[in-house]
Design an enzyme around this catalytic site. Structure first.
Site, PDB file in Angstrom:
ATOM      1  N   LYS A  51       0.844  -1.196   0.000  1.00 39.97           N
ATOM      2  CA  LYS A  51       0.000   0.000   0.000  1.00 39.97           C
ATOM      3  C   LYS A  51       0.882   1.250   0.000  1.00 39.97           C
ATOM      4  O   LYS A  51       1.929   1.275   0.657  1.00 39.97           O
ATOM      5  CB  LYS A  51      -0.903  -0.033   1.235  1.00 39.97           C
ATOM      6  CG  LYS A  51      -1.948   1.065   1.318  1.00 39.97           C
ATOM      7  CD  LYS A  51      -2.810   0.853   2.564  1.00 39.97           C
ATOM      8  CE  LYS A  51      -3.863   1.917   2.743  1.00 39.97           C
ATOM      9  NZ  LYS A  51      -4.687   1.674   3.949  1.00 39.97           N
ATOM     10  N   SER A 126      -9.548   1.625   3.360  1.00 39.98           N
ATOM     11  CA  SER A 126      -8.718   2.398   2.454  1.00 39.98           C
ATOM     12  C   SER A 126      -7.707   1.566   1.670  1.00 39.98           C
ATOM     13  O   SER A 126      -7.037   2.062   0.781  1.00 39.98           O
ATOM     14  CB  SER A 126      -7.958   3.460   3.251  1.00 39.98           C
ATOM     15  OG  SER A 126      -7.086   2.856   4.203  1.00 39.98           O
ATOM     16  N   SER A 150      -9.667  -0.892   7.546  1.00 35.38           N
ATOM     17  CA  SER A 150      -9.197  -0.612   6.184  1.00 35.38           C
ATOM     18  C   SER A 150      -8.525  -1.778   5.473  1.00 35.38           C
ATOM     19  O   SER A 150      -8.226  -1.676   4.293  1.00 35.38           O
ATOM     20  CB  SER A 150      -8.243   0.582   6.196  1.00 35.38           C
ATOM     21  OG  SER A 150      -8.935   1.768   6.456  1.00 35.38           O
TER      22      SER A 150
END
EC number: 6.3.5.7
Length: 453
Positions: A51, A126, A150
């Site tokens: 990420k 996210s 997330s």
């Protein structure tokens, strides 16, 4: 393919080729960043994605924000360093909600991530880029971060396993801070076994992160468990919450499925859970407003050419940050102001302690707490929901972050043609127990549940 099946095979270039050829539609990978791991490591040749709020030296770490669009990482996160040392090879950085603030992955400066099962729907957030990339088969696993769900929520939306370990299990050194007391690196993969292997590789005490803890039990050892010896509780709030009808029906099926395999399941009242969303959206934005204060144009990333220091601060943040990040910074700054600190932030910390103690007490009696991962199916891209409606999508995932507990989302079939996930929350620093329960359930579902057509 699983990590075990890939040992001894070098599929790095194959993974990169797959991303280049197929990701134009999903937009899950922001950049190809090839960094080979230790050639003598057991897992050399096996690719993974990270990420884009996790630092890797020499690569861009944008946090999916304009303000850090060209920021180059000066060092590598401890968790990534451990994976590279074991031989795993980085192939890219994944898309995300800006500064990890969001749950649909539409709050990215680089555009939304689409769901591999329906490209007109969101991937979740996210860590939506990591979830979609694993679901699409680019890599066997990817790293995400989890502050309020997330990792787990996008895992449920994209039909993969998403695990948030106990707070302190994995070093946060090298992770861009959102809410430091809640943030954790998590793993998204296609199997619980792969999740366990990756977390086992990354876990451990780190002198660069004082919140890390030692955990000596091997997470990959003997993952099978007898479900008839397991006690699981379901919070009554699950049945009181306004769930999507298809989610409710799928959850009933999951409960019956586990009961038929001997698991003892009881419904209990945990009234404290009514306050988790309110508590989270006081504490998280407050910590974020402090952590993001450094992105002001002075040292990191974008700088507005405005005349005067105050004007430079204002215009840099105005043009560099997205609407959701601004909203949470404003919320947090308000909560921490002298007039409202005691009324909101201080009180939220006290309620957080009450919620945590209640969950610890319950988990002394039960092995796990079970809920749907999300109360809804993935919204359509651009669907107009209020900020409050978006925030309530985290109602089942937030408690684990507030209490520092391990939690996992595992796929449990499909509803309306879209993946459905159940969440299990386990005992603090007893991640091995939660992974065993999850592995046994997931293996059963893989063999016995009908596949989506």
């Amino acid at each position: 393919m699983t990590i075990e099946e890939l040992i001894g095979k070098n599929v790095i270039e194959e993974s990169i080729k797959r991303i280049i050829e197929k990701d134009k539609t999903l937009n899950s990978v922001l950049r190809i960043e090839k960094i080979e791991g230790n050639k003598n490591g057991k897992y050399f040749g096996i690719p993974f994605l990270v990420k884009d709020n996790i630092l890797v030296k020499g690569t861009k770490t944008t946090n999916a924000s304009k303000i850090l669009e060209n920021y180059i990482s000066p060092y590598t996160a401890t968790a990534v360093e451990k994976l590279l040392q074991a031989g795993f090879s980085l192939v890219g950085k994944t898309n995300m909600d800006e500064f990890a603030m969001g749950n649909t992955n539409e709050n990215s400066y680089f555009g939304p991530v689409r769901n591999p099962y329906d490209i007109n729907r969101v991937s979740g957030g996210s860590s939506g880029g990591s979830a979609a990339a694993v679901s699409a088969g680019y890599v066997p696993f990817a790293l995400g971060t989890d502050t309020g769900g997330s990792v787990r929520q996008p895992a449920a939306f994209c039909g993969v396993v998403g695990f948030k370990p106990s707070y302190g299990m994995i070093s946060r050194y090298g992770v861009t801070s959102f809410a430091s007391s809640l943030d954790q690196i998590g793993v998204l993969a296609n199997s619980v076994k792969d999740v366990a292997l990756v977390v086992e590789t990354m876990k451990g005490k780190d002198d660069k992160d004082s919140t890390t803890l030692n955990h000596t039990t091997d997470l990959t050892d003997n993952l099978e468990i007898d479900l008839s010896k397991i006690k699981i509780c379901i919070p009554k709030i699950v049945y009181d919450t306004e769930l999507d009808a298809s989610i409710r029906n799928s959850f009933y099926e999951a409960v019956n499925f586990l009961k038929q395999r001997g698991a003892k399941i009881e419904i209990i009242d945990i009234p404290e859970l009514e306050y988790v969303v309110a508590v989270y959206y006081i504490i998280a934005p407050s910590e974020a407003s402090s952590n993001l204060a450094k992105f002001d144009g002075v040292r990191y990333g974008l700088r507005s050419p405005s005349v005067g220091l105050s004007e430079m601060y204002r215009t840099t943040r105005e043009i560099g940050l997205g609407i959701e990040v601004k909203r949470r910074i404003i919320m947090g700054t308000f909560n921490l102001s002298s007039d409202y600190y005691d009324k909101y932030y201080s009180k939220a910390l006290k309620v957080r302690n009450v919620i945590s103690r209640k969950l610890y007490d319950i988990l002394n009696e039960y092995n796990a707490i079970m809920t749907p991962t999300s109360p809804s199916i993935p919204p359509r891209l651009g669907e107009k929901l209020s900020p409050l409606e978006y925030y309530l999508m985290d109602i089942f995932t937030i408690p684990a972050n507030l209490a520092g507990l391990p939690a996992i989302s595992i796929p449990f079939g499909f509803t309306k043609g879209l993946p459905f996930g159940i969440q299990l929350t386990g005992r603090q620093m007893k991640d091995e127990e939660l992974l065993k329960i999850s592995y046994t359930i997931h293996e059963s579902t893989e063999k016995e549940l009908p596949k989506n057509v």
